[in-house]
Design a protein around this motif. Structure first.
Motif, short mmCIF file in Angstrom:
data_model
loop_
_atom_site.label_atom_id
_atom_site.label_comp_id
_atom_site.label_asym_id
_atom_site.label_seq_id
_atom_site.Cartn_x
_atom_site.Cartn_y
_atom_site.Cartn_z
N LYS D 352 0.82 -1.28 0.09
CA LYS D 352 -0.04 -0.03 -0.06
C LYS D 352 0.83 1.22 -0.01
CE LYS D 352 -4.24 1.71 1.34
NZ LYS D 352 -3.63 3.26 0.66
N TYR D 353 2.01 1.31 0.78
CA TYR D 353 2.64 2.42 0.68
C TYR D 353 3.55 2.52 -0.32
CZ TYR D 353 2.71 3.61 5.92
OH TYR D 353 2.47 4.10 6.88
N ILE D 354 3.85 1.50 -1.22
CA ILE D 354 4.68 1.66 -2.32
C ILE D 354 3.52 2.38 -3.41
CG2 ILE D 354 5.47 0.39 -4.37
CD1 ILE D 354 6.57 -1.53 -2.19
N MET D 355 2.18 1.81 -3.37
CA MET D 355 1.34 2.33 -4.09
C MET D 355 1.04 3.82 -4.22
SD MET D 355 -1.30 -0.88 -4.38
CE MET D 355 -2.52 -0.51 -5.71
N ASP D 356 0.88 3.97 -3.06
CA ASP D 356 0.38 5.56 -2.46
C ASP D 356 1.80 6.37 -2.98
OD1 ASP D 356 -1.83 4.52 -1.59
OD2 ASP D 356 -1.31 4.67 0.24
N GLY D 357 2.85 5.84 -2.70
CA GLY D 357 4.13 6.82 -2.81
C GLY D 357 4.16 7.13 -4.39
N CYS D 358 4.18 5.95 -5.30
CA CYS D 358 4.37 6.03 -6.74
C CYS D 358 3.47 6.74 -7.33
CB CYS D 358 4.61 4.58 -6.98
SG CYS D 358 5.94 3.86 -6.42
N ALA D 359 2.29 6.79 -6.83
CA ALA D 359 1.32 7.88 -7.51
C ALA D 359 1.94 9.01 -7.91
CB ALA D 359 0.00 8.07 -6.27
N ASN D 360 2.98 9.52 -7.35
CA ASN D 360 3.50 10.69 -7.66
C ASN D 360 4.55 10.52 -8.88
OD1 ASN D 360 2.63 12.18 -5.48
ND2 ASN D 360 3.89 11.17 -4.19
N VAL D 361 4.83 9.26 -9.34
CA VAL D 361 5.67 9.17 -10.50
C VAL D 361 4.96 9.29 -11.80
CG1 VAL D 361 7.21 7.29 -11.45
CG2 VAL D 361 6.80 7.47 -9.05
N PRO D 362 5.34 10.32 -12.47
CA PRO D 362 4.79 10.98 -13.93
C PRO D 362 4.87 9.66 -14.82
CG PRO D 362 6.53 12.11 -13.56
CD PRO D 362 6.55 11.37 -12.20
N GLU D 363 6.01 9.12 -14.82
CA GLU D 363 6.18 8.12 -15.87
C GLU D 363 5.03 6.91 -15.94
OE1 GLU D 363 8.44 9.69 -14.34
OE2 GLU D 363 9.81 10.47 -15.72
N ALA D 428 10.29 7.37 -4.63
CA ALA D 428 8.94 7.79 -4.40
C ALA D 428 8.47 6.85 -3.13
CB ALA D 428 8.10 7.47 -5.41
N ALA D 429 8.87 5.51 -3.37
CA ALA D 429 8.73 4.55 -2.25
C ALA D 429 9.38 4.87 -0.82
CB ALA D 429 9.07 3.21 -2.63
N VAL D 430 10.66 5.31 -1.13
CA VAL D 430 11.39 5.67 -0.12
C VAL D 430 11.15 6.67 0.86
CG1 VAL D 430 13.77 6.37 0.47
CG2 VAL D 430 13.66 4.34 -0.93
N CYS D 431 10.84 7.64 -0.10
CA CYS D 431 10.32 9.02 0.37
C CYS D 431 9.02 8.72 1.21
CB CYS D 431 10.06 10.21 -0.61
SG CYS D 431 11.68 10.55 -1.35
N HIS D 432 8.03 8.00 0.61
CA HIS D 432 6.74 7.85 1.26
C HIS D 432 6.80 7.27 2.61
CE1 HIS D 432 2.64 8.27 1.43
NE2 HIS D 432 2.27 7.05 1.43
N LEU D 433 7.75 6.17 2.83
CA LEU D 433 8.14 5.24 4.00
C LEU D 433 8.65 6.19 4.77
CD1 LEU D 433 9.29 2.17 2.32
CD2 LEU D 433 7.25 2.19 3.86
N MET D 434 9.57 7.01 4.44
CA MET D 434 10.10 7.87 5.34
C MET D 434 9.22 9.20 6.13
SD MET D 434 13.99 8.62 4.11
CE MET D 434 15.12 7.16 4.19
N GLU D 435 8.30 9.40 5.18
CA GLU D 435 7.19 10.28 5.67
C GLU D 435 6.28 9.90 6.72
OE1 GLU D 435 5.25 11.21 2.21
OE2 GLU D 435 6.65 12.86 1.44
N LYS D 436 6.22 8.63 6.78
CA LYS D 436 4.96 8.10 7.77
C LYS D 436 5.27 8.01 9.16
CE LYS D 436 5.64 3.21 8.69
NZ LYS D 436 4.97 2.10 8.84
#
Lengths: 436, 436, 436, 436
Positions: D352-363, D428-436
């Motif tokens: 779930k974290y990966i999915m949420d984080g990667c929502a920001n990846v434009p590619e 993106a995944a790393v950043c989102h995990l660090m934000e949590k």
């Protein structure tokens, strides 16, 4: 409709449903031989003036697997009459068991079919006092035949469901067909009903099976069975040539060697990315004497698969293994298909309706979307497939209950409380579908 | 001695020998079950006051293969008495058939044993008029049992040979033992007589078999059979574990797969520079149902070899194949030895004596040194081996005759003219050996 | 003729025959590649003005098995020339080795053929000092090729036999053909000479082989080899289809499984009352990677039999096993015959002549009728068969000697005293046949 | 953190990442031999002063499978240096490739590991102009070795991910470990890193793989791979005894027959209700000559399973099949484990974290929860298992892209646009995990 009111109609049959189940249990009849069971079902339905079709009206004799020889059939008909079947009805069946009750509201609405299977297993029932049917005197009197998969209960449920729906017919819309299917064991009978068109007009098909819940919880409804396997049941008869094993071994065509080689080869076709598969050579018999090159060998086997594609590939590989091994050993072979069921999946929309409808059934402790099946088969899938091909929807409900002994064993039994629960699940699903 | 005179004594039995053979044929009895045949032999011998040993005097019960269960044995004893056996004699047999007649001249001289086997085959006799035993009313009345290998004739020959030798006893030297061997079929019985010491004192052992000559010539004497194969008869019972073939296949231990794998493996051990070999899994039976991983499989098999060495190597490889395949499939197994005979070769010196002696037999068209055997077995080899170990000499005569049908088949029969010829060959050989 | 005088002519070659044998040994050449050996033979014969045929005059290129690819052949020709072969002769050979020397007396008389094989084995010769060829400097310089079956000796014997017969030509009658046969190993070469008609005019054919006597006795002559086996050498190439073993196993056609199944099946055809048989899959190679369903498998195999009938039945069963297993696994296959020899038996009349003639050979310690062969093969049987079909007589002499190491092994060697003995046996047999 | 900002840091590496990938592609190195690749990674990291561990600091030499022989290893080291690796670094590696970069923020926070594999396949790369690497000059110069599974891309992604994270280190919390895993092909290398403790301190482990999306859609992120199969890779070496196939076949112990029998048996263990299984004998090699009973046979094989339980059962059955078949044929065997990976499932929370984080990846065109794997394996599961055992969470991302040719084939290639997309997914995944 007031589903709850309708459900409560079932309660007054609490005693009769047990009586019926035990009667069917005592006079257990295997596939194609359910003359007494069918006769009793028809008589009870006709007593309430419910329309019921049977014999060649519900079975297409051109599509039968494992159909018994005439002599054996006659014997079973006579036994059935001797055990209380109506001789007149048995004669009218023209050799084909099973029945379909029709509750037609006369009003527009969906056609809903409910399937209940009625045949027993080729199993010797336990005769010790740990086994309730024996202790309470309703164990099978037909030696070697026993209800070890709850079809006695299914048949009783179907009958009571028909009676209740008939009582409330004026409150229904559309039409309900209660299918009393012959020969589910070995996946033999559904085809003959499907090919008579029994489900061709069906919008919703719901089948019912009761059995042990994994966690032992009582009365969990699984609104579908996911992953019903495809299966083919078939027999292989290899014909070689006898010869003196000492004097002229090279003159023989060794049917047991052909069998052994083919069995080893066919077992190497079990990996398939289209899904799990199963193969079993369940019985084998061959040869005439120790010092005679064996000129014949017979085996009964089956293939299964998570997908029909995987199963059929394995089935073909098994046949090719036999054909090629026979060629090597100078033998010939015959094969006979004894049963078949494809894989099938429930329609999610119908599953949802069932779940919602059954929320009203007080006997249920829990309602779940699906029971994950591994390896089991039921030729209800032939009916499901036909309904789905015609644009209808289908599901196969499983009702968890307390179970004693393993299915298909002589000590199988179950808590009869599930019977009324099962009737109510069927009623609830029907009502909810008619309301939609 | 005047051999020719002695031979002519046999002629007066020409009618009786046929009567006896047909009586034995009609009441055919299989291995370990020859109670009536044994009783009739003893009675005829005792009528002439010939010494005869039987029961535990000629059989060692510690060395029996394929011995029947008590119930079955009792049944056969009762049948035998019902068909004319002496109840008193049957009781004295203490469960063990076969007999040994002793003609002791009282003078110094060699001990000569003559072997005649008396058991029938597990064969259903033909019941059409092409088959003389049926046409003339002496076909087997014991269903599933028939003399299809001429042992009825052998037994009759042995009896008449004993009568003639008894008549001329004062002209003989040494001693003659006429061995009526039980259970030759399946190589079951000889061991029990050998281990009772029946041939321990024998200087010369001669066995007799009649059968079709390859060229159809009547009454050729082959003074020996060359290349008798060694054989072991044994059963294999594999025990695995049943499991539902769809739901939990990995929980089963598949006995049919273990059987198939072992059969494939053991068949790859047939090449051996020590001589030809044979292996046959003659019958197989396994499993309980199509959808059940089969938890048991049973097969009957045998190995043969031109040399005991080659045969025993194959026998061990077969057992190892079963043991290892069982290990793979998580099964266990039991094996039971059901019969055994080593390979054996005749002593050239005795063969020469037989040939010379039989030159006097007028019924013979030709006399040859040896019949070349391929693949056949006879547990006379156990007796030959014991005699040879003790310093004696042994041979196995084969007397060619007209034969109808194949041996071990329901239509087997032979020209009864060979019976007196066979008696004379035995007499001639005995006389010539005593003269030397 | 005075045989003894003629035999003594051989003695003066005692040194040369060893030199020749060691030269052939050192430059060992395998089947179809004996360019140097053939060249040396031709040169020595031509030096004495002996008529010699070779190349397409003695080989029919339409009947070759296992013939090498052009590149490889060229390489061997170049090597041969580099090792002392005549470039001119090698060119004249047109790719086919072997030669036939003809000693024609010009007088009426029988045509006698003497066969000597000249090829070496695919064997790595030992390189330790226990091995005389290494110790004394004549071990093979062609790595992976070695004379490990005494054909170097045979070739030398044939050459000296020709020289002696040429010397005494005026004392002979009829004609002698000395056949230097290519490619005996693997039963490859005889066919090509037979189909060129090399033995079509032959009245008597005698082949020679030296080897260890079972009892270690030196120089026993066995005038025949009894029971030469039939054999077929062949290759199998199975072609299936690669697939990812994890992702899509069902897309592959598994050539290793097809091989395994066919190998198990073909090994179950080894029992035959027509005689002992042999089957061997000697090498196997298949697959490309651990995680790839293997799309190909190749194996080299052979069948043998005491009779051609038994061998050919087994050969066909092996091919059918491969064909059927391939069908099961969706594979195809190719097979190539790499060699063949039928079974053959010597003519007793010729055997007697050889025995009588060789009574004059002083080097022999004993003369016996026959060496009993078990399992061995030699494609001399093709020549024997042709001679016998045309009304001639044939035998295969075996001369026992001291042997070191096993045949076909890197440490094989033999006592060279046998060489002159062998020459004399051939001379003696020829002379005796001409005298008759 | 402003994830979007951080992601955009990656864009400036768009050219370099392709250059790196092509460089790794050109100098492809297989498992345990990635000296140049490792050297290049270390050098680039050290250039940016990023902490990097390698050699015995990241590999435990006691837990290596399929490790090459010393000679071969030395050859590869020399080749690597010749192709631009740092001789000093290669020496420091002490024979073990792979590296771990550490980006430590110095602040409290989770430890996140990102895994990138770096080895190539044992595959011959295509050399025609349809194949871009060839056309554009970056096809593998190391014959027989090629990046045919995108690990060149993974390595490049890992490197650039490290560079970006290093740039933004002060904005991070916790620690990121970038694991450059050696030897993923054949499931050989992960164990050695796990057993050195490389992931023992990891809270979140994310691995990345690129590959073709089933529907051909570009850049779909699957946040997990469901159903990674367990696998064991192993070799079998059967040792029997050679014998002359004609003369003394019974003296041999036939290793090819032992192999064939075991292969047939092990293939009958593929059905298991615990999940799909796979078995493959990928290569086989045995025997020395056509007429020699083969005394040895070697095969490479693997087992796979949806669950470790099912796979290990099959693995044991395969070994038992070999052991038992060897017993039957009088052979012995050795087995060596060449690789292993258990099955593993992603942790839903991390997915779930990966999915949420990667929502920001434009590619990315789409984001899905799971790719359903069938049959594939990756020894990342060993790392996942260790992390999960220690209380951490793990997932294996799959990024769909345009692919040319099949994986593990010589014509494999992919659209390099996925490289930056992959870097951003990791960021993106790393950043989102660090934000949590």
């Amino acid at each position: 409709m007031q589903t709850t009111n309708i459900l409560s109609h079932a309660d007054k049959y609490a005693e009769e449903i047990v009586t019926i189940r035990r009667d069917f249990h005592k006079y257990a009849e295997a596939a194609w031989r359910e003359f007494r069971t069918t006769s009793k079902i028809i008589q009870r339905l006709q007593k309430e003036k419910i329309e019921v079709k049977f014999g060649l009206d519900v079975v297409n004799p051109d599509y039968v697997w494992s159909y018994p020889k005439e002599d054996e059939l006659k014997e079973h008909m006579e036994r059935a009459v001797g055990q209380g079947a109506s001789a007149e009805l048995v004669e009218k069946m023209q050799g084909y068991t099973g029945a379909v009750a029709i509750i037609d509201s006369g009003k527009a609405g969906p056609t809903i079919a409910l399937r209940f299977d009625i045949d027993c297993n080729d199993v010797l029932e336990n005769s010790n006092n740990d086994h309730r049917p024996h202790r309470e005197g309703f164990a099978s009197v037909n030696k070697g035949f026993a209800h070890a998969c709850a079809h006695d209960g299914h048949a009783a449920m179907g009958l009571i469901t028909a009676l209740v729906l008939n009582e409330v017919k004026d409150r229904l819309r559309g039409k309900v067909k209660i299918i009393f299917q012959l020969g589910e064991e070995g996946d033999k009978g559904a085809q003959s009903m499907v090919e008579r068109g029994v489900v061709d007009d069906v919008d919703y098909l719901i089948a019912t099976h009761v059995g042990a819940d994994k966690k032992g919880v009582k009365h969990t409804l699984y609104a579908s069975v996911a992953g019903l396997f495809s299966t083919t049941k078939f027999d292989i008869k290899i014909k070689g040539k006898n010869a003196h094993a000492g004097a002229r071994p090279e003159k023989g065509n060794n049917a047991i060697l052909a069998a052994a080689a083919s069995i080893m080869m066919m077992n190497s076709f079990l990996q398939d990315s289209n899904g799990q598969t199963r193969l079993n050579v369940g019985t084998i018999q061959g040869g005439t004497g120790r010092n005679v090159i064996p000129g014949e060998c017979f085996f009964r086997m089956e293939t299964r698969g998570q997908t029909t594609e995987a199963e059929q590939r394995l089935y073909k590989a098994a046949l090719e293994s036999v054909a090629s091994a026979c060629k090597v050993y100078g033998c010939t072979f015959e094969t006979e298909k004894m049963g078949f069921a494809p894989s099938a999946e429930a329609d999610p929309e119908l599953v949802k309706y069932i779940m919602d409808g059954c929320a009203n059934v007080p006997e249920l402790g829990a309602i779940k979307e699906a029971l994950i099946n591994t390896g089991g088969t039921d030729d209800i899938t032939l009916m499901m497939q036909r309904v789905q091909e015609k644009g209808g929807k289908a599901s196969y409900m499983f009702i968890g209950t307390e179970q004693y002994g393993d299915a298909h064993n002589g000590d199988f039994d179950f808590n009869e409380d599930v019977l009324i629960a099962g009737v109510k699940c069927n009623l609830a699903a029907v009502c909810h579908l008619m309301e939609k």
